[in-house]
Design a protein around this motif. Structure first.
Motif, PDB file in Angstrom:
ATOM      1  N   ILE A 115      -8.202   8.220  -9.250  1.00  0.00           N
ATOM      2  CA  ILE A 115      -7.618   7.500  -8.110  1.00  0.00           C
ATOM      3  C   ILE A 115      -8.681   7.243  -7.039  1.00  0.00           C
ATOM      4  CG2 ILE A 115      -6.011   7.720  -6.181  1.00  0.00           C
ATOM      5  CD1 ILE A 115      -4.143   9.217  -8.092  1.00  0.00           C
ATOM      6  N   ILE A 116      -9.465   8.253  -6.727  1.00  0.00           N
ATOM      7  CA  ILE A 116     -10.471   8.117  -5.662  1.00  0.00           C
ATOM      8  C   ILE A 116     -11.520   7.078  -6.032  1.00  0.00           C
ATOM      9  CG2 ILE A 116     -12.379   9.317  -4.523  1.00  0.00           C
ATOM     10  CD1 ILE A 116     -10.585  11.855  -4.609  1.00  0.00           C
ATOM     11  N   PHE A 117     -12.010   7.102  -7.275  1.00  0.00           N
ATOM     12  CA  PHE A 117     -13.107   6.203  -7.642  1.00  0.00           C
ATOM     13  C   PHE A 117     -12.656   4.779  -7.985  1.00  0.00           C
ATOM     14  CE2 PHE A 117     -15.335  10.300  -8.385  1.00  0.00           C
ATOM     15  CZ  PHE A 117     -16.324  10.105  -7.434  1.00  0.00           C
ATOM     16  N   THR A 118     -11.397   4.588  -8.319  1.00  0.00           N
ATOM     17  CA  THR A 118     -10.941   3.224  -8.562  1.00  0.00           C
ATOM     18  C   THR A 118     -10.367   2.603  -7.300  1.00  0.00           C
ATOM     19  OG1 THR A 118      -8.778   4.010  -9.311  1.00  0.00           O
ATOM     20  CG2 THR A 118     -10.456   3.595 -10.997  1.00  0.00           C
ATOM     21  N   ASN A 119      -9.988   3.425  -6.324  1.00  0.00           N
ATOM     22  CA  ASN A 119      -9.510   2.987  -5.006  1.00  0.00           C
ATOM     23  C   ASN A 119      -8.441   1.891  -5.112  1.00  0.00           C
ATOM     24  OD1 ASN A 119      -9.267   2.893  -2.282  1.00  0.00           O
ATOM     25  ND2 ASN A 119     -11.227   1.882  -1.897  1.00  0.00           N
ATOM     26  N   PRO A 120      -7.258   2.192  -5.633  1.00  0.00           N
ATOM     27  CA  PRO A 120      -6.236   1.162  -5.798  1.00  0.00           C
ATOM     28  C   PRO A 120      -5.543   0.786  -4.498  1.00  0.00           C
ATOM     29  CG  PRO A 120      -5.376   3.272  -6.478  1.00  0.00           C
ATOM     30  CD  PRO A 120      -6.834   3.478  -6.148  1.00  0.00           C
ATOM     31  N   VAL A 121      -5.738   1.543  -3.440  1.00  0.00           N
ATOM     32  CA  VAL A 121      -5.032   1.275  -2.179  1.00  0.00           C
ATOM     33  C   VAL A 121      -5.730   0.222  -1.331  1.00  0.00           C
ATOM     34  CG1 VAL A 121      -4.144   2.357  -0.082  1.00  0.00           C
ATOM     35  CG2 VAL A 121      -4.131   3.621  -2.214  1.00  0.00           C
ATOM     36  N   ALA A 122      -7.030   0.069  -1.513  1.00  0.00           N
ATOM     37  CA  ALA A 122      -7.806  -0.852  -0.658  1.00  0.00           C
ATOM     38  C   ALA A 122      -7.415  -2.291  -0.812  1.00  0.00           C
ATOM     39  CB  ALA A 122      -9.282  -0.718  -0.965  1.00  0.00           C
ATOM     40  N   GLN A 159       0.827  -1.205   0.000  1.00  0.00           N
ATOM     41  CA  GLN A 159       0.000   0.000   0.000  1.00  0.00           C
ATOM     42  C   GLN A 159       0.865   1.260   0.000  1.00  0.00           C
ATOM     43  OE1 GLN A 159      -2.551  -0.425   3.378  1.00  0.00           O
ATOM     44  NE2 GLN A 159      -4.140  -1.496   2.207  1.00  0.00           N
TER      45      GLN A 159
END
Length: 91
Positions: A84-91, A4
């Motif tokens: 970035i916000i709508f694909t949420n790659p960090v979750a 992450q």
């Protein structure tokens, strides 16, 4: 956790590259070579390798920031951050 952190670091890096690319342009010199011109806000154009004084004068007279450059940078970074916000790659 480490993965992450790496993703966040890459996203920040790509966001900055995206932002800085809005302030670049290419210039074709009198000898038909292409040069990158980086336009620094509140300073002006910067290009370290132009071959002649004529080309340097021409770049400094014609390359300057306009309000559309700031709008383009704002729209570009906003779009990048929304993706970035709508694909949420960090979750």
């Amino acid at each position: 956790k480490t993965q992450q952190d790496l993703i966040v670091a890459l996203l920040v890096l790509f966001s900055l590259l995206n932002l800085f690319s809005c302030f670049t342009d290419t210039y074709v010199a009198s000898n038909h070579q292409k040069f990158w011109v980086f336009i620094i806000p509140f300073y002006g154009p910067t290009c370290f390798s132009l071959p002649t004084e004529y080309d340097k004068d021409r770049v400094y007279n014609h390359y300057y920031l306009k309000s559309r450059d700031y709008f383009h940078a704002l729209a570009s970074i906003t779009t990048f951050l929304l993706i970035i916000i709508f694909t949420n790659p960090v979750a």
